[in-house]
Design a protein around this motif. Structure first.
Motif, PDB file in Angstrom:
ATOM      1  N   MET A   1      36.543  58.443  23.402  1.00 18.50           N
ATOM      2  CA  MET A   1      36.248  58.582  21.972  1.00 18.50           C
ATOM      3  C   MET A   1      37.397  59.274  21.238  1.00 18.50           C
ATOM      4  O   MET A   1      37.801  58.864  20.145  1.00 18.50           O
ATOM      5  N   ALA A   2      37.930  60.328  21.857  1.00 19.90           N
ATOM      6  CA  ALA A   2      39.058  61.047  21.248  1.00 19.90           C
ATOM      7  C   ALA A   2      40.289  60.149  21.175  1.00 19.90           C
ATOM      8  O   ALA A   2      40.989  60.118  20.158  1.00 19.90           O
ATOM      9  N   ALA A   3      40.549  59.396  22.246  1.00 22.09           N
ATOM     10  CA  ALA A   3      41.714  58.495  22.277  1.00 22.09           C
ATOM     11  C   ALA A   3      41.599  57.429  21.187  1.00 22.09           C
ATOM     12  O   ALA A   3      42.576  57.139  20.484  1.00 22.09           O
ATOM     13  N   ASP A   4      40.406  56.861  21.023  1.00 22.94           N
ATOM     14  CA  ASP A   4      40.177  55.854  19.983  1.00 22.94           C
ATOM     15  C   ASP A   4      40.483  56.420  18.598  1.00 22.94           C
ATOM     16  O   ASP A   4      41.196  55.804  17.799  1.00 22.94           O
ATOM     17  N   GLU A   5      39.939  57.611  18.333  1.00 22.55           N
ATOM     18  CA  GLU A   5      40.119  58.213  17.004  1.00 22.55           C
ATOM     19  C   GLU A   5      41.588  58.576  16.763  1.00 22.55           C
ATOM     20  O   GLU A   5      42.097  58.422  15.653  1.00 22.55           O
ATOM     21  N   CYS A   6      42.265  59.025  17.816  1.00 15.73           N
ATOM     22  CA  CYS A   6      43.704  59.336  17.687  1.00 15.73           C
ATOM     23  C   CYS A   6      44.485  58.103  17.236  1.00 15.73           C
ATOM     24  O   CYS A   6      45.287  58.161  16.298  1.00 15.73           O
ATOM     25  N   GLU A   7      44.235  56.982  17.918  1.00 23.02           N
ATOM     26  CA  GLU A   7      44.939  55.735  17.570  1.00 23.02           C
ATOM     27  C   GLU A   7      44.600  55.309  16.148  1.00 23.02           C
ATOM     28  O   GLU A   7      45.484  54.905  15.375  1.00 23.02           O
ATOM     29  N   LEU A   8      43.311  55.403  15.776  1.00 23.25           N
ATOM     30  CA  LEU A   8      42.893  55.024  14.421  1.00 23.25           C
ATOM     31  C   LEU A   8      43.542  55.898  13.360  1.00 23.25           C
ATOM     32  O   LEU A   8      43.774  55.460  12.238  1.00 23.25           O
ATOM     33  N   GLN A   9      43.855  57.147  13.727  1.00 22.83           N
ATOM     34  CA  GLN A   9      44.475  58.092  12.788  1.00 22.83           C
ATOM     35  C   GLN A   9      46.004  58.016  12.812  1.00 22.83           C
ATOM     36  O   GLN A   9      46.684  58.841  12.197  1.00 22.83           O
TER      37      GLN A   9
ATOM     38  N   GLY B   1      42.296  81.749  18.342  1.00 19.82           N
ATOM     39  CA  GLY B   1      43.230  81.000  17.490  1.00 19.82           C
ATOM     40  C   GLY B   1      43.352  79.532  17.821  1.00 19.82           C
ATOM     41  O   GLY B   1      44.281  78.863  17.373  1.00 19.82           O
ATOM     42  N   ILE B   2      42.418  79.001  18.630  1.00 20.42           N
ATOM     43  CA  ILE B   2      42.403  77.558  18.918  1.00 20.42           C
ATOM     44  C   ILE B   2      41.199  76.962  18.187  1.00 20.42           C
ATOM     45  O   ILE B   2      40.053  77.262  18.542  1.00 20.42           O
ATOM     46  N   PRO B   3      41.429  76.159  17.150  1.00 22.49           N
ATOM     47  CA  PRO B   3      40.295  75.626  16.387  1.00 22.49           C
ATOM     48  C   PRO B   3      39.439  74.704  17.255  1.00 22.49           C
ATOM     49  O   PRO B   3      39.959  73.809  17.919  1.00 22.49           O
ATOM     50  N   ALA B   4      38.132  74.951  17.254  1.00 24.92           N
ATOM     51  CA  ALA B   4      37.230  74.172  18.110  1.00 24.92           C
ATOM     52  C   ALA B   4      36.214  73.415  17.263  1.00 24.92           C
ATOM     53  O   ALA B   4      35.741  73.920  16.241  1.00 24.92           O
ATOM     54  N   TYR B   5      35.895  72.207  17.720  1.00 27.66           N
ATOM     55  CA  TYR B   5      35.028  71.302  16.957  1.00 27.66           C
ATOM     56  C   TYR B   5      33.905  70.769  17.837  1.00 27.66           C
ATOM     57  O   TYR B   5      33.987  70.818  19.057  1.00 27.66           O
ATOM     58  N   SER B   6      32.880  70.213  17.190  1.00 27.46           N
ATOM     59  CA  SER B   6      31.695  69.788  17.938  1.00 27.46           C
ATOM     60  C   SER B   6      31.696  68.311  18.304  1.00 27.46           C
ATOM     61  O   SER B   6      30.757  67.829  18.914  1.00 27.46           O
ATOM     62  N   SER B   7      32.735  67.561  17.923  1.00 28.05           N
ATOM     63  CA  SER B   7      32.819  66.155  18.350  1.00 28.05           C
ATOM     64  C   SER B   7      34.262  65.788  18.640  1.00 28.05           C
ATOM     65  O   SER B   7      35.188  66.367  18.046  1.00 28.05           O
ATOM     66  N   PRO B   8      34.499  64.837  19.555  1.00 27.14           N
ATOM     67  CA  PRO B   8      35.873  64.414  19.867  1.00 27.14           C
ATOM     68  C   PRO B   8      36.590  63.865  18.635  1.00 27.14           C
ATOM     69  O   PRO B   8      37.782  64.088  18.444  1.00 27.14           O
ATOM     70  N   GLU B   9      35.832  63.155  17.765  1.00 26.70           N
ATOM     71  CA  GLU B   9      36.444  62.576  16.564  1.00 26.70           C
ATOM     72  C   GLU B   9      36.919  63.663  15.607  1.00 26.70           C
ATOM     73  O   GLU B   9      38.007  63.568  15.032  1.00 26.70           O
ATOM     74  N   ASP B  10      36.095  64.718  15.442  1.00 20.11           N
ATOM     75  CA  ASP B  10      36.501  65.820  14.557  1.00 20.11           C
ATOM     76  C   ASP B  10      37.761  66.497  15.088  1.00 20.11           C
ATOM     77  O   ASP B  10      38.667  66.840  14.327  1.00 20.11           O
ATOM     78  N   ALA B  11      37.819  66.694  16.401  1.00 20.89           N
ATOM     79  CA  ALA B  11      39.000  67.318  17.009  1.00 20.89           C
ATOM     80  C   ALA B  11      40.235  66.448  16.793  1.00 20.89           C
ATOM     81  O   ALA B  11      41.313  66.942  16.453  1.00 20.89           O
ATOM     82  N   ALA B  12      40.056  65.129  16.958  1.00 25.98           N
ATOM     83  CA  ALA B  12      41.181  64.189  16.769  1.00 25.98           C
ATOM     84  C   ALA B  12      41.650  64.185  15.314  1.00 25.98           C
ATOM     85  O   ALA B  12      42.848  64.162  15.037  1.00 25.98           O
ATOM     86  N   ARG B  13      40.699  64.225  14.377  1.00 28.90           N
ATOM     87  CA  ARG B  13      41.080  64.232  12.953  1.00 28.90           C
ATOM     88  C   ARG B  13      41.792  65.532  12.584  1.00 28.90           C
ATOM     89  O   ARG B  13      42.711  65.537  11.766  1.00 28.90           O
ATOM     90  N   ALA B  14      41.369  66.641  13.200  1.00 22.91           N
ATOM     91  CA  ALA B  14      42.041  67.922  12.950  1.00 22.91           C
ATOM     92  C   ALA B  14      43.490  67.856  13.450  1.00 22.91           C
ATOM     93  O   ALA B  14      44.417  68.301  12.777  1.00 22.91           O
ATOM     94  N   MET B  15      43.675  67.266  14.645  1.00 27.42           N
ATOM     95  CA  MET B  15      45.035  67.091  15.167  1.00 27.42           C
ATOM     96  C   MET B  15      45.845  66.164  14.256  1.00 27.42           C
ATOM     97  O   MET B  15      47.040  66.387  14.022  1.00 27.42           O
ATOM     98  N   ALA B  16      45.186  65.138  13.706  1.00 27.64           N
ATOM     99  CA  ALA B  16      45.875  64.203  12.809  1.00 27.64           C
ATOM    100  C   ALA B  16      46.426  64.938  11.583  1.00 27.64           C
ATOM    101  O   ALA B  16      47.518  64.627  11.095  1.00 27.64           O
ATOM    102  N   THR B  17      45.683  65.923  11.088  1.00 32.44           N
ATOM    103  CA  THR B  17      46.150  66.717   9.946  1.00 32.44           C
ATOM    104  C   THR B  17      47.413  67.490  10.323  1.00 32.44           C
ATOM    105  O   THR B  17      48.373  67.548   9.553  1.00 32.44           O
ATOM    106  N   LEU B  18      47.414  68.060  11.531  1.00 29.60           N
ATOM    107  CA  LEU B  18      48.596  68.815  11.994  1.00 29.60           C
ATOM    108  C   LEU B  18      49.796  67.883  12.175  1.00 29.60           C
ATOM    109  O   LEU B  18      50.938  68.265  11.911  1.00 29.60           O
ATOM    110  N   VAL B  19      49.528  66.664  12.586  1.00 28.43           N
ATOM    111  CA  VAL B  19      50.595  65.666  12.757  1.00 28.43           C
ATOM    112  C   VAL B  19      51.131  65.236  11.392  1.00 28.43           C
ATOM    113  O   VAL B  19      52.346  65.200  11.161  1.00 28.43           O
TER     114      VAL B  19
END
Length: 504
Positions: free
Chosen positions: A333-341, A454-472
């Motif tokens: 799920m995280a990999a899918d969202e990463c690619e989509l982002q 200091g490590i932001p944590a989220y409740s779904s793989p997609e939310d974590a991936a979108r947070a990483m997308a913002t940093l990217v």
């Protein structure tokens, strides 16, 4: 612009404030606002003088009440107006006579209901007197450090059962500034941030933006040392050129995350009747935000998730992301969202793959673990395995960011894996975000522990991936503009300072 910044300081740190419309009636906005200042002064947070103004009262909460602004003996730097719209021009003339620097008009009943003439009259009086105006039709300002609190929403409410509950909490001190056109959304944002233990530096509600607008406020926040990330809610931007100019300067040093409402025809219509906003073409806003490096998000959840990521972690230097998980499905799920982002979840380099294989041969990682990316440590995972895997992916020069899915349900995994991973991450300047799925005690504890380190944590793989997308996205923007190294230097210096303070 320096003089204008100095003048805006009166909204956040005034030497004296008068609340026009202060009252003893506890359900009135004027009472709540004045009480906020009184309590903050008694606590030693607000350092300025406070004056209630109301012709029908002699004393409010132990403070002498004045019938008019002009009867106050001392200087008045800031005036907060909470009276019917029709009376506001007269009070503005009194504010001009008192040589006030800034006025916040909480009252509604101006341009947003078609009374443009009344709003123009107020602005004219202010301009002639050199007074800056916030509002009308707004919630005003909240500053966590100076004790300025104009929110007329009480912190607690009494339920019909007689029980007192927290209703509009004030967030703790922090580094996120909230700049909003909608007062109600702004109050909800403060509630959300307080509930998630995310600190706020400043809160500004504009309402109709008759004078001070986003462009000026962004420019002011550029020089505010306490603000590291800016959350911006807008329905329209009146001066596009000034906004792009100000935002472009700010985003080199501080990220701006924008939630633009009024995207659809129905939304634009609602915005028009809400703050008199002319919403404009959504494509135009998208282009303007992109040009200025403003990170646009699509909804409220992403709005706050992005702020959390950017305040805790450095931006990424590229698109390549590593995913470490102990659960195959969420890893996919995280990999899918990463690619989509627009991120890349590619196979690790041969060198990294060999290191993984060596650990498997040594029995330090499960023989059946997959390590192509995502790394799936399987249900046999232990804290040490997370530590080893994190070290390997952080070492890989081709990896720019790490998503760690630490699902706590597996039997051998202890919560000390969080501290082990954090210790590894602290050695590198690459971002990491975490996820643990669940809403019961253990999941909440895991995410809270990550956040505290200091490590932001989220409740779904997609939310974590979108947070990483913002940093990217922010990292790529900084690189394109040539400010990445400078931003990283400042970010890491600040992080070291905070770590020292925490340990001290």
């Amino acid at each position: 612009m320096r003089a204008s910044i100095k003048q805006l300081e009166a909204f956040f740190n005034p030497k004296s404030v008068a609340v026009v419309g202060a009252t003893k009636k506890i359900n009135k906005a004027g009472h709540v606002i004045f009480k906020n200042f009184v309590e903050n002064k008694r606590r030693g947070v607000f350092k300025g003088e406070i004056y209630p103004v109301n012709p029908h009262e002699d004393l409010i909460m132990g403070f002498q009440c004045y019938p008019k602004l002009t009867k106050i003996p001392g200087e008045v730097e800031l005036v907060v107006i909470v009276v019917p719209a029709s009376v506001v021009p007269e009070i503005m003339r009194d504010a001009a006579a008192k040589k006030a620097k800034a006025v916040v008009i909480i009252s509604s009943g101006f341009g947003e209901i078609g009374k443009h003439e009344l709003e123009r009259e107020v602005v004219e009086i202010a301009k002639k007197a050199g007074i800056r105006v916030l509002g009308p039709n707004c919630l005003g300002v909240y500053d966590s450090r100076t004790g300025v609190d104009m929110l007329f929403l009480p912190e607690t409410k009494i339920l019909t059962t007689g029980e007192e509950v927290v209703a509009t909490p004030r967030p703790m001190m922090g580094n996120i500034a909230v700049v909003t056109q909608s007062g109600a959304f702004g109050a909800s944002a403060l509630d959300y941030l307080a509930g998630r233990q995310m600190g706020v530096s400043k809160f500004v509600s504009f309402g109709n933006k008759s004078d001070v607008d986003e462009a000026e406020m962004l420019h002011y926040l550029l020089y505010d040392d306490e603000t590291k990330v800016i959350l911006l809610y807008v329905e329209d931007v009146k001066n596009g050129r000034a906004f792009i100019e100000a935002a472009s300067k700010v985003t080199r040093k501080k990220p701006i995350i924008a939630l633009k409402a009024g995207k659809t025809e129905a939304g634009a219509r609602a915005a028009s009747s809400h703050t008199g906003a002319i919403a404009g073409s959504d494509q135009v806003y998208a282009a303007a935000f992109a040009q200025a490096g403003v990170l646009r998000v699509r909804d409220m959840e992403e709005f706050f998730d992005s702020a959390k990521a950017l305040v805790m972690q450095p931006p990424a230097a590229g698109r390549n992301v590593a995913i470490i998980t102990d659960a195959g499905g969420p890893g996919i799920m995280a990999a899918d969202e990463c690619e989509l982002q627009g991120m890349v979840v590619k196979k690790f380099s041969e060198k990294t793959l060999q290191k993984f294989e060596k650990l498997k041969e040594e029995g330090r990682l499960p023989k059946f673990a997959t390590n192509l990316n995502p790394v799936d440590l399987t249900g046999s995972v232990t804290s040490e395995m997370y530590e080893l895997a994190a070290e390997l992916v952080f070492q890989d020069p081709e990896i720019h960011g790490v998503i760690l899915l630490g699902l706590h349900h597996t039997p051998a995994l202890q919560e000390d894996y969080i501290d082990k991973v954090a210790a590894v991450a602290n050695k590198y300047s690459k971002p990491i975000v975490a996820c643990d799925i669940g809403e019961t005690e253990m999941a909440l504890h895991i995410r809270s522990r990550f956040d505290k380190l200091g490590i932001p944590a989220y409740s779904s793989p997609e939310d974590a991936a979108r947070a990483m997308a913002t940093l990217v996205r922010y990292g790529l923007y900084l690189k394109k503009k040539g400010f990445f190294e400078e931003y990283m230097r400042n970010f890491l210096k600040e992080k070291r300072k905070q770590t020292t303070q925490t340990l001290g």
